[in-house]
Write an enzyme that holds these catalytic residues in place. Sequence first.
Site, PDB file in Angstrom:
ATOM      1  N   SER A 127      13.590   8.741  20.452  1.00 53.73           N
ATOM      2  CA  SER A 127      13.263   8.426  19.059  1.00 53.73           C
ATOM      3  C   SER A 127      11.844   8.826  18.704  1.00 53.73           C
ATOM      4  O   SER A 127      11.493   8.848  17.529  1.00 53.73           O
ATOM      5  CB  SER A 127      13.362   6.924  18.831  1.00 53.73           C
ATOM      6  OG  SER A 127      14.538   6.419  19.341  1.00 53.73           O
ATOM      7  N   HIS A 161      18.067  14.264  18.044  1.00 60.00           N
ATOM      8  CA  HIS A 161      17.885  12.855  17.690  1.00 60.00           C
ATOM      9  C   HIS A 161      18.970  12.402  16.721  1.00 60.00           C
ATOM     10  O   HIS A 161      18.972  12.799  15.548  1.00 60.00           O
ATOM     11  CB  HIS A 161      16.476  12.706  17.076  1.00 60.00           C
ATOM     12  CG  HIS A 161      16.114  11.316  16.711  1.00 60.00           C
ATOM     13  ND1 HIS A 161      15.218  11.012  15.716  1.00 60.00           N
ATOM     14  CD2 HIS A 161      16.519  10.127  17.206  1.00 60.00           C
ATOM     15  CE1 HIS A 161      15.091   9.711  15.609  1.00 60.00           C
ATOM     16  NE2 HIS A 161      15.873   9.147  16.499  1.00 60.00           N
ATOM     17  N   GLU A 173      18.270  15.066  13.922  1.00 59.01           N
ATOM     18  CA  GLU A 173      16.952  15.692  13.814  1.00 59.01           C
ATOM     19  C   GLU A 173      16.754  16.548  15.081  1.00 59.01           C
ATOM     20  O   GLU A 173      16.956  16.053  16.195  1.00 59.01           O
ATOM     21  CB  GLU A 173      15.906  14.564  13.761  1.00 59.01           C
ATOM     22  CG  GLU A 173      14.593  14.905  13.158  1.00 59.01           C
ATOM     23  CD  GLU A 173      13.697  13.656  13.025  1.00 59.01           C
ATOM     24  OE1 GLU A 173      13.829  12.691  13.802  1.00 59.01           O
ATOM     25  OE2 GLU A 173      12.837  13.671  12.123  1.00 59.01           O
ATOM     26  N   ASN A 211      11.040   8.696  12.411  1.00 56.48           N
ATOM     27  CA  ASN A 211      10.440   7.429  12.831  1.00 56.48           C
ATOM     28  C   ASN A 211       8.951   7.321  12.511  1.00 56.48           C
ATOM     29  O   ASN A 211       8.412   6.214  12.499  1.00 56.48           O
ATOM     30  CB  ASN A 211      10.717   7.184  14.313  1.00 56.48           C
ATOM     31  CG  ASN A 211      12.141   6.699  14.496  1.00 56.48           C
ATOM     32  OD1 ASN A 211      12.662   5.948  13.663  1.00 56.48           O
ATOM     33  ND2 ASN A 211      12.801   7.129  15.557  1.00 56.48           N
TER      34      ASN A 211
END
Length: 305
Positions: A127, A161, A173, A211
């Site tokens: 992440s 991701h 992603e 994130n």
Amino acid sequence: MSIAHGIRTLGVLGSGQMGLGIALVSALRAKVPVLLHDRSADQLTKGLTFMDRLLEKDVAKGRISADDAKDARARVSVVGPEVGLKGLRDVDMVVEAVSESLSLKRSIFASLAAELRPGAILATNTSSISITKIAASAIPEGTGAASDAGKASAGRVVGLHFFNPVPVMKLVELISALQTTPDTLDRARAFAVACGKEVTTSKDVPGFVSNALLMPFINEACLCLNPLGTATRDDIDTTLKLGMNHPMGPLQLGAIGLDTCLAIQQTLYEGTRDSKYRPSVLLERMVDAQWYGKKNGKGFYEYKE
Ligand code: 3HC
């Protein structure tokens, strides 16, 4: 011209919420055989039970046929803890989805680089951790980062991701390490598309795009709750849900796993050395108390099985 991903068999490492979802969309949408590995036999059983429930629901809602569900389930095989990573030796690509720990990922990628065929893609669902750091751990022992063998091995590492819940969320992603080769990047993208996902790309910065924006949002909501006391838990979440049309409020989004949220926030803080990313003490205390959220039944909310 679309590029073929060339993945005949996929390995998925970790059968928690994310790994399980990745295994499911790979088997159901991309229709590739999947070897699912976890170091916990209990977690593997739990994951497969959840997969069965999700497939049954898709059939009951008429989204897929019973045959599609049966075929998808038949494509998923388990590699138990007694076999270990060597059970993934023949896969064309592995997606690692274990917990957010750099040391754990480093040791896994060193082992994967040693066990898997030279052409196999090594993807991580991290992440926030640097893909470049993870790629450096895939350099075979005794070879240098600048040697042909070192460059080739690190060059097959890529960030892929997925988002939670994986079967529902439409995005992947894609993150390139400094070392990632264009071929690895193209094939990883083609695989995500075959899984039915839209792909965005991000540079290898802490938290990537997703994130770096989402975690400060959740962290600020924790600060609003304590020490600021701006509003109650429910008022914070309702404000964002009804005022901004977010499907879930920021504290509800802690369902991702408060331990994961904290680990990401710490990566942002340490990776940027910017005090604006300092984790909220409340978030730290929730994790100290082992109140991780949906994954173990208690976070800012109580969750039933
Ligand atoms: N696994 C699989 N399917 C799930 C699920 C799960 N964990 N949770 C919910 N779903 C399914 C439901 O079963 C339902 O399916 P159905 O259409 O067959 O009934 C569908 O999602 C919609 O669920 P609900 O009707 O119960 O509730 P909502 O309309 O609120 O939708 C939601 C649920 C899709 C999860 C929605 O609340 C949402 O979009 N929330 C935001 C999710 C989000 O932001 N995720 C990103 C997190 S960040 C991340 O993953 C990055 C990582 O690095 C931390």
